[in-house]
Write an enzyme that holds these catalytic residues in place. Structure first.
Site, PDB file in Angstrom:
ATOM      1  N   GLY A  28       0.816  -1.217   0.000  1.00  0.00           N
ATOM      2  CA  GLY A  28       0.000   0.000   0.000  1.00  0.00           C
ATOM      3  C   GLY A  28       0.844   1.259   0.000  1.00  0.00           C
ATOM      4  O   GLY A  28       2.028   1.223  -0.343  1.00  0.00           O
ATOM      5  N   GLY A  33       5.722   4.066  -8.643  1.00  0.00           N
ATOM      6  CA  GLY A  33       6.383   2.771  -8.868  1.00  0.00           C
ATOM      7  C   GLY A  33       5.364   1.639  -8.852  1.00  0.00           C
ATOM      8  O   GLY A  33       5.315   0.808  -9.772  1.00  0.00           O
ATOM      9  N   HIS A  34       4.530   1.608  -7.798  1.00  0.00           N
ATOM     10  CA  HIS A  34       3.492   0.575  -7.729  1.00  0.00           C
ATOM     11  C   HIS A  34       2.563   0.668  -8.951  1.00  0.00           C
ATOM     12  O   HIS A  34       2.184  -0.341  -9.545  1.00  0.00           O
ATOM     13  CB  HIS A  34       2.616   0.775  -6.491  1.00  0.00           C
ATOM     14  CG  HIS A  34       3.324   0.659  -5.184  1.00  0.00           C
ATOM     15  ND1 HIS A  34       3.494   1.715  -4.330  1.00  0.00           N
ATOM     16  CD2 HIS A  34       3.887  -0.414  -4.568  1.00  0.00           C
ATOM     17  CE1 HIS A  34       4.116   1.314  -3.250  1.00  0.00           C
ATOM     18  NE2 HIS A  34       4.381   0.027  -3.362  1.00  0.00           N
ATOM     19  N   GLN A  58       7.663  -9.105   8.116  1.00  0.00           N
ATOM     20  CA  GLN A  58       8.901  -8.677   7.456  1.00  0.00           C
ATOM     21  C   GLN A  58       9.489  -7.415   8.057  1.00  0.00           C
ATOM     22  O   GLN A  58      10.477  -6.897   7.553  1.00  0.00           O
ATOM     23  CB  GLN A  58       8.669  -8.505   5.944  1.00  0.00           C
ATOM     24  CG  GLN A  58       7.841  -7.308   5.546  1.00  0.00           C
ATOM     25  CD  GLN A  58       7.506  -7.351   4.071  1.00  0.00           C
ATOM     26  OE1 GLN A  58       6.720  -8.194   3.622  1.00  0.00           O
ATOM     27  NE2 GLN A  58       8.089  -6.457   3.279  1.00  0.00           N
ATOM     28  N   GLY A 144       9.026  -5.136  -8.600  1.00  0.00           N
ATOM     29  CA  GLY A 144       9.896  -4.050  -9.013  1.00  0.00           C
ATOM     30  C   GLY A 144      11.375  -4.369  -8.806  1.00  0.00           C
ATOM     31  O   GLY A 144      11.753  -4.971  -7.799  1.00  0.00           O
ATOM     32  N   LYS A 146      13.361  -2.219  -8.059  1.00  0.00           N
ATOM     33  CA  LYS A 146      13.728  -1.364  -6.918  1.00  0.00           C
ATOM     34  C   LYS A 146      14.180  -2.231  -5.736  1.00  0.00           C
ATOM     35  O   LYS A 146      15.132  -1.917  -5.037  1.00  0.00           O
ATOM     36  CB  LYS A 146      12.516  -0.508  -6.551  1.00  0.00           C
ATOM     37  CG  LYS A 146      12.433  -0.016  -5.131  1.00  0.00           C
ATOM     38  CD  LYS A 146      13.394   1.111  -4.883  1.00  0.00           C
ATOM     39  CE  LYS A 146      13.218   1.806  -3.568  1.00  0.00           C
ATOM     40  NZ  LYS A 146      13.024   0.959  -2.422  1.00  0.00           N
ATOM     41  N   ASP A 147      13.456  -3.344  -5.516  1.00  0.00           N
ATOM     42  CA  ASP A 147      13.806  -4.289  -4.446  1.00  0.00           C
ATOM     43  C   ASP A 147      14.436  -5.506  -5.115  1.00  0.00           C
ATOM     44  O   ASP A 147      13.833  -6.579  -5.201  1.00  0.00           O
ATOM     45  CB  ASP A 147      12.550  -4.643  -3.649  1.00  0.00           C
ATOM     46  CG  ASP A 147      11.929  -3.407  -3.031  1.00  0.00           C
ATOM     47  OD1 ASP A 147      12.484  -2.898  -2.053  1.00  0.00           O
ATOM     48  OD2 ASP A 147      10.916  -2.903  -3.570  1.00  0.00           O
ATOM     49  N   SER A 182       9.488   5.498  -3.281  1.00  0.00           N
ATOM     50  CA  SER A 182       9.341   4.560  -2.176  1.00  0.00           C
ATOM     51  C   SER A 182       8.272   5.092  -1.228  1.00  0.00           C
ATOM     52  O   SER A 182       8.137   6.308  -1.064  1.00  0.00           O
ATOM     53  CB  SER A 182      10.677   4.434  -1.420  1.00  0.00           C
ATOM     54  OG  SER A 182      10.463   3.878  -0.129  1.00  0.00           O
TER      55      SER A 182
HETATM   56  P1  AMP Z   1       6.076  -2.506  -1.449  1.00  0.00           P
HETATM   57  O1  AMP Z   1       4.706  -1.929  -1.341  1.00  0.00           O
HETATM   58  O2  AMP Z   1       7.163  -1.573  -1.043  1.00  0.00           O
HETATM   59  O3  AMP Z   1       6.178  -3.883  -0.822  1.00  0.00           O
HETATM   60  O4  AMP Z   1       6.328  -2.743  -3.002  1.00  0.00           O
HETATM   61  C1  AMP Z   1       5.432  -3.492  -3.781  1.00  0.00           C
HETATM   62  C2  AMP Z   1       6.039  -3.743  -5.133  1.00  0.00           C
HETATM   63  O5  AMP Z   1       6.294  -2.486  -5.771  1.00  0.00           O
HETATM   64  C3  AMP Z   1       7.392  -4.472  -5.056  1.00  0.00           C
HETATM   65  O6  AMP Z   1       7.465  -5.402  -6.118  1.00  0.00           O
HETATM   66  C4  AMP Z   1       8.368  -3.349  -5.226  1.00  0.00           C
HETATM   67  O7  AMP Z   1       9.610  -3.762  -5.759  1.00  0.00           O
HETATM   68  C5  AMP Z   1       7.636  -2.463  -6.211  1.00  0.00           C
HETATM   69  N1  AMP Z   1       8.172  -1.093  -6.166  1.00  0.00           N
HETATM   70  C6  AMP Z   1       8.356  -0.319  -5.057  1.00  0.00           C
HETATM   71  N2  AMP Z   1       8.934   0.850  -5.412  1.00  0.00           N
HETATM   72  C7  AMP Z   1       9.121   0.811  -6.756  1.00  0.00           C
HETATM   73  C8  AMP Z   1       9.682   1.711  -7.714  1.00  0.00           C
HETATM   74  N3  AMP Z   1      10.165   2.887  -7.353  1.00  0.00           N
HETATM   75  N4  AMP Z   1       9.696   1.333  -9.005  1.00  0.00           N
HETATM   76  C9  AMP Z   1       9.215   0.117  -9.389  1.00  0.00           C
HETATM   77  N5  AMP Z   1       8.673  -0.774  -8.531  1.00  0.00           N
HETATM   78  C10 AMP Z   1       8.632  -0.436  -7.241  1.00  0.00           C
END
Ligand code: AMP
Length: 278
Positions: A28, A33-34, A58, A144, A146-147, A182
């Site tokens: 969320g 990015g999301h 996590q 992503g 990114k991770d 992020s």
């Molecule tokens: P998170 O909500 O941080 O767990 O991220 C959910 C998904 O979004 C994961 O696959 C992340 O790698 C991806 N994600 C987060 N930030 C970015 C970004 N800046 N660019 C591309 N994907 C992203």
């Protein structure tokens, strides 16, 4: 019916009708990015499901978990606007019953970098993603770069546990100054927000050195560390030049490499990475 059962039923029905399923797991606080992952999934697949779940397993610190941004209403709207058909936001109780003791541990790639700095983090990630994959069923799942290390952990898990899932890696979306989008960025104060772009500059300098012919990984690490050191607000955690498949540190850059950095700005810890192909 629990939301898990609803989602499973709807996605089974979609597959039964011959429609392909895309799945985007998130925590969320959706940003550009999301949304790029959701757009990509809905361009590739007939039905896109998005999960929103802040996974307690996590997080190392209760504080970080508590302060993680949450805005379910606006996330739902943003996900639907980007092309999602199903948005799934289970409660902690639904995901982890009192009796829950099973954990998924991916060996090797989980141990370094983020795994070393945040013990147990990737066990939490792999466990929740395994649970979510069992809800989503056969699908393409979008993650992503990114991770980057997380992406490798999930790819390993999918291969080792035979999940009926195709993992699709998506490029990192950045702000104008290079800072990777992020959910933690809005928690940076103004000075730290402006300082944080040093991570991208450091990575870009490392890539430029390799592209200019530098093959000593130690020299590239030094170049990146010096770049980060120009920003006094940055407290580096790691600076690495690694094998892109295993994340083993390289000594000589003979083919492709992944450059990865992590640093704190005040209370906020940020990570970023770039790949280089030679
Ligand atoms: P998170 O909500 O941080 O767990 O991220 C959910 C998904 O979004 C994961 O696959 C992340 O790698 C991806 N994600 C987060 N930030 C970015 C970004 N800046 N660019 C591309 N994907 C992203």
């Amino acid at each position: 019916m629990t939301s898990r059962e609803v989602v499973r039923k709807e996605l089974d029905a979609a597959r039964g009708a011959g429609r392909s399923v895309g799945f985007v797991p998130t925590m969320g606080a959706l940003h550009k990015g999301h949304l790029s992952l959701i757009r990509r999934a809905s361009a590739d697949c007939d039905v896109t499901a998005v999960s929103i779940f802040v996974n307690p397993l996590q997080f190392g610190s209760a504080d970080d978990l508590e302060n993680y941004p949450r805005d379910l209403d606006s996330d739902r709207r943003a996900a639907y606007d980007a092309g999602a058909e199903l948005v799934f936001a289970p409660t902690v109780e639904e995901m982890y019953s009192e009796a829950d003791t099973t954990r998924v541990r991916v060996g090797g790639v989980s141990d370094r970098l983020e795994g070393a700095s945040r013990p147990g983090h990737f066990d939490g990630v792999a466990t929740v993603v395994a649970k979510l994959f069992n809800v989503a069923g056969a699908c393409r799942a979008y993650f992503g770069e990114k991770d980057y290390q997380q992406l490798l952990v999930i790819e390993r898990m999918v291969a080792d546990l035979s999940f009926p899932v195709d993992v699709v890696a998506c490029p990192t979306v950045r702000e104008n100054d290079g800072l990777a989008c992020s959910s933690r960025n809005p928690r940076l104060g103004a000075a730290d927000r402006s300082a944080a772009s040093v991570l991208y500059r450091a990575l870009a300098e490392g890539v430029a050195a390799i592209e200019a012919g530098e093959r000593r990984a130690g020299v590239v690490r030094e170049i990146m560390s010096e770049a980060i050191a120009t920003e006094k607000r940055a407290v580096p955690d790691y600076v690495e030049v690694a094998d892109p498949a295993t994340l083993e540190p390289l000594s000589t850059i003979a083919s492709d490499a992944r450059l990865l950095v992590a640093a704190r700005f005040g209370e906020i810890r940020l990570i970023d990475n770039l790949g280089v192909v030679i």
